[in-house]
Scaffold this motif. Structure first.
Motif, PDB file in Angstrom:
ATOM      1  N   GLY A 121      39.194 -12.289  97.888  1.00  0.00           N
ATOM      2  CA  GLY A 121      40.428 -12.622  97.180  1.00  0.00           C
ATOM      3  C   GLY A 121      41.606 -12.216  97.985  1.00  0.00           C
ATOM      4  O   GLY A 121      41.529 -11.233  98.927  1.00  0.00           O
ATOM      5  N   ARG A 122      42.723 -12.579  97.471  1.00  0.00           N
ATOM      6  CA  ARG A 122      44.130 -12.405  98.231  1.00  0.00           C
ATOM      7  C   ARG A 122      44.579 -11.141  97.708  1.00  0.00           C
ATOM      8  O   ARG A 122      44.511 -10.843  96.731  1.00  0.00           O
ATOM      9  CB  ARG A 122      45.022 -13.675  98.120  1.00  0.00           C
ATOM     10  N   LYS A 123      45.255 -10.436  98.549  1.00  0.00           N
ATOM     11  CA  LYS A 123      45.967  -9.483  98.268  1.00  0.00           C
ATOM     12  C   LYS A 123      47.546  -9.721  98.029  1.00  0.00           C
ATOM     13  O   LYS A 123      48.277  -8.861  97.208  1.00  0.00           O
ATOM     14  CB  LYS A 123      45.862  -8.174  99.260  1.00  0.00           C
ATOM     15  N   LEU A 124      47.800 -10.875  98.449  1.00  0.00           N
ATOM     16  CA  LEU A 124      49.302 -11.239  98.208  1.00  0.00           C
ATOM     17  C   LEU A 124      49.258 -12.433  97.667  1.00  0.00           C
ATOM     18  O   LEU A 124      48.352 -13.356  98.156  1.00  0.00           O
ATOM     19  CB  LEU A 124      49.971 -11.163  99.693  1.00  0.00           C
ATOM     20  N   ARG A 125      50.223 -13.031  97.146  1.00  0.00           N
ATOM     21  CA  ARG A 125      50.508 -14.375  96.822  1.00  0.00           C
ATOM     22  C   ARG A 125      50.958 -15.253  97.891  1.00  0.00           C
ATOM     23  O   ARG A 125      51.439 -14.647  98.906  1.00  0.00           O
ATOM     24  CB  ARG A 125      51.558 -14.628  95.665  1.00  0.00           C
ATOM     25  N   LEU A 126      50.651 -16.585  97.847  1.00  0.00           N
ATOM     26  CA  LEU A 126      50.932 -17.337  98.909  1.00  0.00           C
ATOM     27  C   LEU A 126      52.150 -17.193  99.494  1.00  0.00           C
ATOM     28  O   LEU A 126      52.637 -17.315 100.751  1.00  0.00           O
ATOM     29  CB  LEU A 126      50.610 -18.864  98.591  1.00  0.00           C
ATOM     30  N   GLU A 127      53.358 -17.436  98.572  1.00  0.00           N
ATOM     31  CA  GLU A 127      54.677 -17.510  98.840  1.00  0.00           C
ATOM     32  C   GLU A 127      55.024 -15.990  99.586  1.00  0.00           C
ATOM     33  O   GLU A 127      55.793 -16.039 100.751  1.00  0.00           O
ATOM     34  CB  GLU A 127      55.328 -17.486  97.727  1.00  0.00           C
ATOM     35  N   VAL A 128      54.295 -14.943  99.237  1.00  0.00           N
ATOM     36  CA  VAL A 128      54.677 -13.644  99.912  1.00  0.00           C
ATOM     37  C   VAL A 128      54.132 -13.658 101.218  1.00  0.00           C
ATOM     38  O   VAL A 128      54.771 -13.069 102.338  1.00  0.00           O
ATOM     39  CB  VAL A 128      54.196 -12.684  99.115  1.00  0.00           C
ATOM     40  N   GLU A 129      53.168 -14.195 101.554  1.00  0.00           N
ATOM     41  CA  GLU A 129      52.420 -14.511 102.815  1.00  0.00           C
ATOM     42  C   GLU A 129      53.141 -15.192 103.830  1.00  0.00           C
ATOM     43  O   GLU A 129      53.334 -14.821 104.998  1.00  0.00           O
ATOM     44  CB  GLU A 129      50.869 -14.918 102.793  1.00  0.00           C
ATOM     45  N   LEU A 130      53.729 -16.397 103.293  1.00  0.00           N
ATOM     46  CA  LEU A 130      54.684 -17.115 104.099  1.00  0.00           C
ATOM     47  C   LEU A 130      55.608 -16.370 104.525  1.00  0.00           C
ATOM     48  O   LEU A 130      56.258 -16.332 105.776  1.00  0.00           O
ATOM     49  CB  LEU A 130      55.223 -18.288 103.562  1.00  0.00           C
ATOM     50  N   LEU A 131      56.371 -15.312 103.603  1.00  0.00           N
ATOM     51  CA  LEU A 131      57.752 -14.824 103.898  1.00  0.00           C
ATOM     52  C   LEU A 131      57.127 -13.683 105.042  1.00  0.00           C
ATOM     53  O   LEU A 131      57.910 -13.307 105.894  1.00  0.00           O
ATOM     54  CB  LEU A 131      58.241 -13.993 102.631  1.00  0.00           C
ATOM     55  N   LEU A 132      56.082 -12.966 104.574  1.00  0.00           N
ATOM     56  CA  LEU A 132      55.340 -11.870 105.828  1.00  0.00           C
ATOM     57  C   LEU A 132      55.555 -12.719 107.044  1.00  0.00           C
ATOM     58  O   LEU A 132      56.036 -12.277 108.132  1.00  0.00           O
ATOM     59  CB  LEU A 132      54.291 -11.685 105.397  1.00  0.00           C
ATOM     60  N   VAL A 133      54.896 -13.839 107.224  1.00  0.00           N
ATOM     61  CA  VAL A 133      54.920 -14.567 108.474  1.00  0.00           C
ATOM     62  C   VAL A 133      56.355 -14.901 109.215  1.00  0.00           C
ATOM     63  O   VAL A 133      56.661 -14.802 110.417  1.00  0.00           O
ATOM     64  CB  VAL A 133      54.083 -15.915 108.540  1.00  0.00           C
ATOM     65  N   MET A 134      57.347 -15.659 108.280  1.00  0.00           N
ATOM     66  CA  MET A 134      58.694 -15.586 108.784  1.00  0.00           C
ATOM     67  C   MET A 134      59.138 -14.482 109.140  1.00  0.00           C
ATOM     68  O   MET A 134      60.084 -14.560 110.102  1.00  0.00           O
ATOM     69  CB  MET A 134      59.272 -16.366 107.683  1.00  0.00           C
ATOM     70  N   MET A 135      59.037 -13.364 108.352  1.00  0.00           N
ATOM     71  CA  MET A 135      59.927 -12.313 108.741  1.00  0.00           C
ATOM     72  C   MET A 135      59.124 -11.641 110.333  1.00  0.00           C
ATOM     73  O   MET A 135      59.971 -11.236 110.981  1.00  0.00           O
ATOM     74  CB  MET A 135      59.518 -11.191 107.736  1.00  0.00           C
ATOM     75  N   ARG A 136      57.983 -11.808 110.576  1.00  0.00           N
ATOM     76  CA  ARG A 136      57.639 -11.542 111.731  1.00  0.00           C
ATOM     77  C   ARG A 136      57.978 -12.236 112.791  1.00  0.00           C
ATOM     78  O   ARG A 136      58.416 -11.704 114.142  1.00  0.00           O
ATOM     79  CB  ARG A 136      56.080 -11.443 111.895  1.00  0.00           C
ATOM     80  N   LEU A 137      58.110 -13.540 112.770  1.00  0.00           N
ATOM     81  CA  LEU A 137      58.518 -14.557 113.761  1.00  0.00           C
ATOM     82  C   LEU A 137      60.159 -14.082 114.034  1.00  0.00           C
ATOM     83  O   LEU A 137      60.590 -14.215 115.016  1.00  0.00           O
ATOM     84  CB  LEU A 137      58.373 -15.872 113.351  1.00  0.00           C
ATOM     85  N   ARG A 138      60.919 -14.027 113.055  1.00  0.00           N
ATOM     86  CA  ARG A 138      62.344 -13.742 113.016  1.00  0.00           C
ATOM     87  C   ARG A 138      62.790 -12.578 113.440  1.00  0.00           C
ATOM     88  O   ARG A 138      63.509 -12.599 114.176  1.00  0.00           O
ATOM     89  CB  ARG A 138      62.842 -14.105 111.520  1.00  0.00           C
ATOM     90  N   LEU A 139      62.196 -11.461 112.982  1.00  0.00           N
ATOM     91  CA  LEU A 139      62.675 -10.273 113.296  1.00  0.00           C
ATOM     92  C   LEU A 139      62.000  -9.402 114.445  1.00  0.00           C
ATOM     93  O   LEU A 139      62.180  -8.608 114.740  1.00  0.00           O
ATOM     94  CB  LEU A 139      62.770  -9.087 112.053  1.00  0.00           C
ATOM     95  N   GLY A 140      60.591 -10.214 114.638  1.00  0.00           N
ATOM     96  CA  GLY A 140      59.856  -9.396 115.662  1.00  0.00           C
ATOM     97  C   GLY A 140      59.235  -8.032 115.063  1.00  0.00           C
ATOM     98  O   GLY A 140      58.943  -7.302 115.795  1.00  0.00           O
ATOM     99  N   LEU A 141      58.903  -8.055 113.777  1.00  0.00           N
ATOM    100  CA  LEU A 141      58.350  -6.799 113.366  1.00  0.00           C
ATOM    101  C   LEU A 141      56.917  -6.395 113.677  1.00  0.00           C
ATOM    102  O   LEU A 141      56.191  -7.299 113.839  1.00  0.00           O
ATOM    103  CB  LEU A 141      58.393  -6.742 111.652  1.00  0.00           C
ATOM    104  N   LEU A 142      56.502  -5.040 113.916  1.00  0.00           N
ATOM    105  CA  LEU A 142      55.626  -4.637 114.301  1.00  0.00           C
ATOM    106  C   LEU A 142      54.614  -4.796 112.895  1.00  0.00           C
ATOM    107  O   LEU A 142      54.737  -4.574 111.952  1.00  0.00           O
ATOM    108  CB  LEU A 142      55.377  -3.298 114.662  1.00  0.00           C
ATOM    109  N   LEU A 143      53.026  -4.785 113.334  1.00  0.00           N
ATOM    110  CA  LEU A 143      51.991  -4.725 112.104  1.00  0.00           C
ATOM    111  C   LEU A 143      52.302  -3.648 111.235  1.00  0.00           C
ATOM    112  O   LEU A 143      51.971  -3.920 110.059  1.00  0.00           O
ATOM    113  CB  LEU A 143      50.785  -4.917 112.879  1.00  0.00           C
TER     114      LEU A 143
END
Length: 370
Positions: A121-143
């Motif tokens: 199962g997922r720990k996050l909703r799909l919309e939140v997962e997309l936000l996580l990916v976009m935040m890493r691309l945009r802000l370069g956040l670490l894991l």
């Protein structure tokens, strides 16, 4: 302060003790304050919902800062486009575990009609997962930072990022379009019409730093003499109005501009009488002649001789319009993941990351209008 006086959502400052300062967002129909229920199970459910709400972006300025998209409507359209296939994708967990994982059917929030996917199962909703990916691309956040923000493990953040980037590359690559000659002429900006009416595209190469590989052979291939660091290098072509129309695969930083341009299949896109604009470092005039295309580059100086007046004028004209490819690459580098060292673990999806970021840039306004 009494119970339920202040909103528990971290990004909300509403406090019912100050009714004149309450801010009602566009997605809220009825603003009310409640206290957490005393029932343990119901209280846990409330806490989970509050945590999920803390990762939602409701203001256009926040969406632009965290994702690079214009507004919430653009983010919603992007999610709607990806959600169908994202709901059934299998997450990357390494070659062995991903292949051997049993194709179990699972539904998020016990609803059998939504978000079906193989695996656990997922720990996050799909919309939140997309936000996580976009935040890493945009802000370069670490894991570690993302794992703390979304309350999941670092390995899960990595799995979500690698999986979504592959999906986004395949689903968004159609946004990078090679327009026909007629379309280019119809939308040709005024600054091109006088001196460069036949220009088809403007090309340039860009480099991105990567972590130094442990293999000496890989280091030799990625070592850039220009950046004095290990890099990956790729070719981009933009239309005269500044939209990405071609993106090559990534090469080691040692590869020359001429080699990348010839090897990536760019020449197959050209037609007779096309004009390609580039920097003077692109020595590809003879290669373009094989497809009956022309090259527009600034004139070169001969030894220590000064440029003549004609050459200076031509250099100035080309620089005034070639600047748009620099601006397009600058817009691409606003995705800070491409501005810092790319981790070695992300090198297998470097092509996907670059194409995804270019496709998202094409959702923004053109750099040059007619």
């Amino acid at each position: 302060m009494g119970g339920g006086d202040r909103c528990s959502i971290g990004i909300c400052d509403n406090d019912r003790r100050y009714p004149d300062k309450l801010v009602k967002r566009s997605h809220v129909s009825n603003l009310q304050f409640h206290s957490l229920p005393k029932d343990p199970q119901l209280s846990k459910l409330w806490h989970d919902k509050i945590r999920q709400a803390s990762t939602q972006l409701t203001r256009d300025a926040d969406v632009h800062f965290y994702t690079g998209l214009h507004n919430t409507d653009t983010f919603k359209v992007l999610f709607d486009h990806l959600s169908m296939k994202a709901s059934v994708m299998q997450y990357w967990k390494g070659p062995r575990q991903t292949i051997k994982e049993a194709p179990m059917r699972y539904s998020f929030e016990d609803d059998p009609n939504i978000f079906l996917k193989p695996g656990p199962g997922r720990k996050l909703r799909l919309e939140v997962e997309l936000l996580l990916v976009m935040m890493r691309l945009r802000l370069g956040l670490l894991l570690h930072d993302l794992a703390f923000r979304f309350q999941i493990s670092e390995s899960l953040v990595s799995s979500i990022f690698l999986t979504w980037v592959r999906l986004m590359r395949f689903e968004l690559s159609h946004l990078i379009i090679w327009p026909s000659k007629d379309v280019i002429k119809q939308n040709l900006p005024l600054c091109f019409k006088t001196f460069y009416p036949h220009v088809r595209c403007i090309i340039d190469c860009s480099e991105v730093f990567i972590e130094t590989p442990s293999s000496l052979d890989t280091q030799a291939q990625c070592r850039s003499e220009y950046k004095h660091h290990c890099t990956i290098k790729f070719l981009v072509a933009i239309t005269p109005n500044g939209m990405f129309s071609f993106v090559s695969n990534c090469y080691g930083g040692r590869a020359s501009d001429k080699f990348i341009t010839k090897d990536c299949g760019f020449y197959l896109k050209l037609e007779p009488n096309d004009q390609v604009m580039a920097d003077r470092g692109f020595k590809i005039k003879e290669d373009l002649m094989t497809v009956q295309a022309k090259l527009a580059i600034p004139p070169s100086t001969c030894g220590s001789l000064a440029m003549c007046a004609t050459a200076v004028t031509e250099t100035s004209r080309i620089a005034n319009v070639r600047i748009y490819v620099e601006q397009a690459i600058g817009r691409l580098k606003t995705f800070r993941f491409l501005k810092h060292e790319i981790p070695i673990a992300c090198l297998p999806v470097s092509d996907d990351i670059v194409v995804t970021c270019c496709a998202i840039c094409n959702l923004l306004d053109p750099l040059c209008y007619m």
